[in-house]
Design a protein around this motif. Structure first.
Motif, PDB file in Angstrom:
ATOM      1  N   LEU A  57     -73.581 -99.573   4.517  1.00 25.77           N
ATOM      2  CA  LEU A  57     -73.287-100.522   5.609  1.00 25.77           C
ATOM      3  C   LEU A  57     -71.898-101.146   5.404  1.00 25.77           C
ATOM      4  O   LEU A  57     -71.454-101.330   4.366  1.00 25.77           O
ATOM      5  N   THR A  58     -71.566-101.669   6.567  1.00 26.14           N
ATOM      6  CA  THR A  58     -70.280-102.289   6.530  1.00 26.14           C
ATOM      7  C   THR A  58     -70.354-103.291   7.755  1.00 26.14           C
ATOM      8  O   THR A  58     -71.161-103.367   8.539  1.00 26.14           O
ATOM      9  N   LEU A  59     -69.367-104.255   7.614  1.00 22.79           N
ATOM     10  CA  LEU A  59     -69.274-105.216   8.702  1.00 22.79           C
ATOM     11  C   LEU A  59     -68.275-104.819   9.964  1.00 22.79           C
ATOM     12  O   LEU A  59     -67.344-103.945   9.739  1.00 22.79           O
ATOM     13  N   ASP A  60     -68.626-105.385  11.242  1.00 22.90           N
ATOM     14  CA  ASP A  60     -67.964-104.861  12.185  1.00 22.90           C
ATOM     15  C   ASP A  60     -67.496-106.203  12.929  1.00 22.90           C
ATOM     16  O   ASP A  60     -68.303-107.038  13.118  1.00 22.90           O
ATOM     17  N   ALA A  61     -66.354-106.396  13.264  1.00 18.34           N
ATOM     18  CA  ALA A  61     -65.704-107.789  13.739  1.00 18.34           C
ATOM     19  C   ALA A  61     -66.173-107.811  15.207  1.00 18.34           C
ATOM     20  O   ALA A  61     -66.169-106.774  15.933  1.00 18.34           O
ATOM     21  N   ALA A  62     -66.791-108.986  15.704  1.00 16.85           N
ATOM     22  CA  ALA A  62     -67.079-109.008  17.229  1.00 16.85           C
ATOM     23  C   ALA A  62     -65.753-109.090  17.956  1.00 16.85           C
ATOM     24  O   ALA A  62     -65.759-108.729  19.203  1.00 16.85           O
ATOM     25  N   ALA A  63     -64.716-109.652  17.440  1.00 18.99           N
ATOM     26  CA  ALA A  63     -63.179-109.756  18.054  1.00 18.99           C
ATOM     27  C   ALA A  63     -62.379-108.954  17.253  1.00 18.99           C
ATOM     28  O   ALA A  63     -62.237-109.140  15.956  1.00 18.99           O
ATOM     29  N   ALA A  64     -61.501-108.148  17.882  1.00 17.32           N
ATOM     30  CA  ALA A  64     -60.442-107.615  17.213  1.00 17.32           C
ATOM     31  C   ALA A  64     -59.253-107.473  17.931  1.00 17.32           C
ATOM     32  O   ALA A  64     -59.126-107.833  19.260  1.00 17.32           O
ATOM     33  N   PRO A  65     -57.860-107.478  17.074  1.00 18.35           N
ATOM     34  CA  PRO A  65     -56.774-107.548  17.973  1.00 18.35           C
ATOM     35  C   PRO A  65     -56.527-106.362  18.876  1.00 18.35           C
ATOM     36  O   PRO A  65     -57.210-105.414  18.824  1.00 18.35           O
ATOM     37  N   VAL A  66     -55.719-106.799  20.120  1.00 17.95           N
ATOM     38  CA  VAL A  66     -55.452-105.775  21.085  1.00 17.95           C
ATOM     39  C   VAL A  66     -54.414-104.970  20.510  1.00 17.95           C
ATOM     40  O   VAL A  66     -53.607-104.783  19.772  1.00 17.95           O
ATOM     41  N   ALA A  67     -54.888-103.195  20.664  1.00 16.04           N
ATOM     42  CA  ALA A  67     -53.889-102.338  20.166  1.00 16.04           C
ATOM     43  C   ALA A  67     -52.809-102.189  20.702  1.00 16.04           C
ATOM     44  O   ALA A  67     -52.415-102.426  22.068  1.00 16.04           O
ATOM     45  N   GLY A  68     -51.469-101.930  19.969  1.00 15.89           N
ATOM     46  CA  GLY A  68     -50.300-102.083  20.455  1.00 15.89           C
ATOM     47  C   GLY A  68     -49.380-103.608  20.857  1.00 15.89           C
ATOM     48  O   GLY A  68     -48.539-103.686  21.114  1.00 15.89           O
ATOM     49  N   GLU A  69     -50.401-104.418  20.797  1.00 18.68           N
ATOM     50  CA  GLU A  69     -49.963-105.955  20.836  1.00 18.68           C
ATOM     51  C   GLU A  69     -48.807-106.332  19.424  1.00 18.68           C
ATOM     52  O   GLU A  69     -49.359-106.250  18.357  1.00 18.68           O
ATOM     53  N   ALA A  70     -47.741-106.755  19.776  1.00 19.29           N
ATOM     54  CA  ALA A  70     -46.698-106.864  18.934  1.00 19.29           C
ATOM     55  C   ALA A  70     -46.588-108.601  18.746  1.00 19.29           C
ATOM     56  O   ALA A  70     -46.601-109.316  19.815  1.00 19.29           O
ATOM     57  N   ARG A  71     -46.452-109.139  17.584  1.00 21.85           N
ATOM     58  CA  ARG A  71     -46.498-110.649  17.277  1.00 21.85           C
ATOM     59  C   ARG A  71     -45.254-110.867  16.373  1.00 21.85           C
ATOM     60  O   ARG A  71     -45.005-110.185  15.703  1.00 21.85           O
ATOM     61  N   THR A  72     -44.101-111.836  16.846  1.00 16.99           N
ATOM     62  CA  THR A  72     -43.575-112.134  15.724  1.00 16.99           C
ATOM     63  C   THR A  72     -43.442-113.692  15.351  1.00 16.99           C
ATOM     64  O   THR A  72     -43.908-114.432  16.212  1.00 16.99           O
ATOM     65  N   ALA A  73     -42.993-114.042  14.223  1.00 13.61           N
ATOM     66  CA  ALA A  73     -43.150-115.365  13.670  1.00 13.61           C
ATOM     67  C   ALA A  73     -42.431-115.439  12.614  1.00 13.61           C
ATOM     68  O   ALA A  73     -41.971-114.620  11.653  1.00 13.61           O
TER      69      ALA A  73
END
Length: 199
Positions: A33-49
């Protein structure tokens, strides 16, 4: 919509890799068994911080009953059993940390780091204890309890909050329904954590 619990056939994982990290012992379960997130980041989306805007999510500590790939069933205050033929692909603290990381990254604007990237720009740090991640036999529910501790980037403030979610299992305490219920409960907790951390 909540994704269904993912199960990984043992043949795909390979006997060699399993022997290195998981001691199966006894009868081999039909799947892991493993856990699967109901929400995941969008592929290819870049973030800077900046460093102050990053968030490092640490693997939570856990009691001994959760530092195993088996799923505990709390019979009463003094006794614990385990779900027959049910095993996680990894111990729950690591699976939960990944699920929370994906959920927070998907539902907030934060740049989320894990412990492998921790030394570069740790920013705020989310640590905590995974207190429960199993079955409550008295109520026939899957239970996830996480005591969170948020330390700000300068280390000058610490905020704690407890999160809990329960999901009914049904009439039978078996590997797949228990895994699905724990996945649903873990996702509820992860969404609550993301809401607490804000955008």
């Amino acid at each position: 919509m909540l994704r269904r619990l993912r199960t990984l056939p043992l043949l795909v994982l390979g006997a060699a890799s399993l022997s290195a990290c998981v001691s199966l012992g006894g009868k081999t379960p039909p799947f892991l068994l493993t856990l699967d997130a109901a929400a995941a980041p969008v592929a290819g989306e870049a973030r800077t911080a900046s460093e102050a805007a990053t968030l490092t999510i640490l693997i939570p500590t856990a009691p001994q009953k959760l530092r195993t790939v088996r799923i505990p069933v709390q019979q009463d205050n003094a006794s614990i059993a385990y779900v027959k033929d049910a095993q996680w692909v990894e111990a729950p603290p690591r699976l939960f940390q990944r699920l929370v990381s994906e959920t927070v990254a998907a539902r907030t604007s934060r740049v989320v780091l894990d412990e492998g990237q921790y030394l570069t720009a740790p920013g705020d740090q989310l640590a905590g204890q995974l207190m429960e991640f199993g079955v409550d036999a008295a109520t026939n529910e899957a239970v996830v309890v996480y005591q969170a501790m948020l330390v700000n980037a300068g280390g000058k403030s610490v905020t704690q909050r407890r999160f809990e979610a329960r999901e009914p299992i049904g009439s039978k305490v078996e590997a797949k329904p228990v895994g699905e219920a724990l996945t649903a409960a873990a996702n509820k907790v992860a969404v609550d954590i993301a809401g607490w951390l804000g955008s």
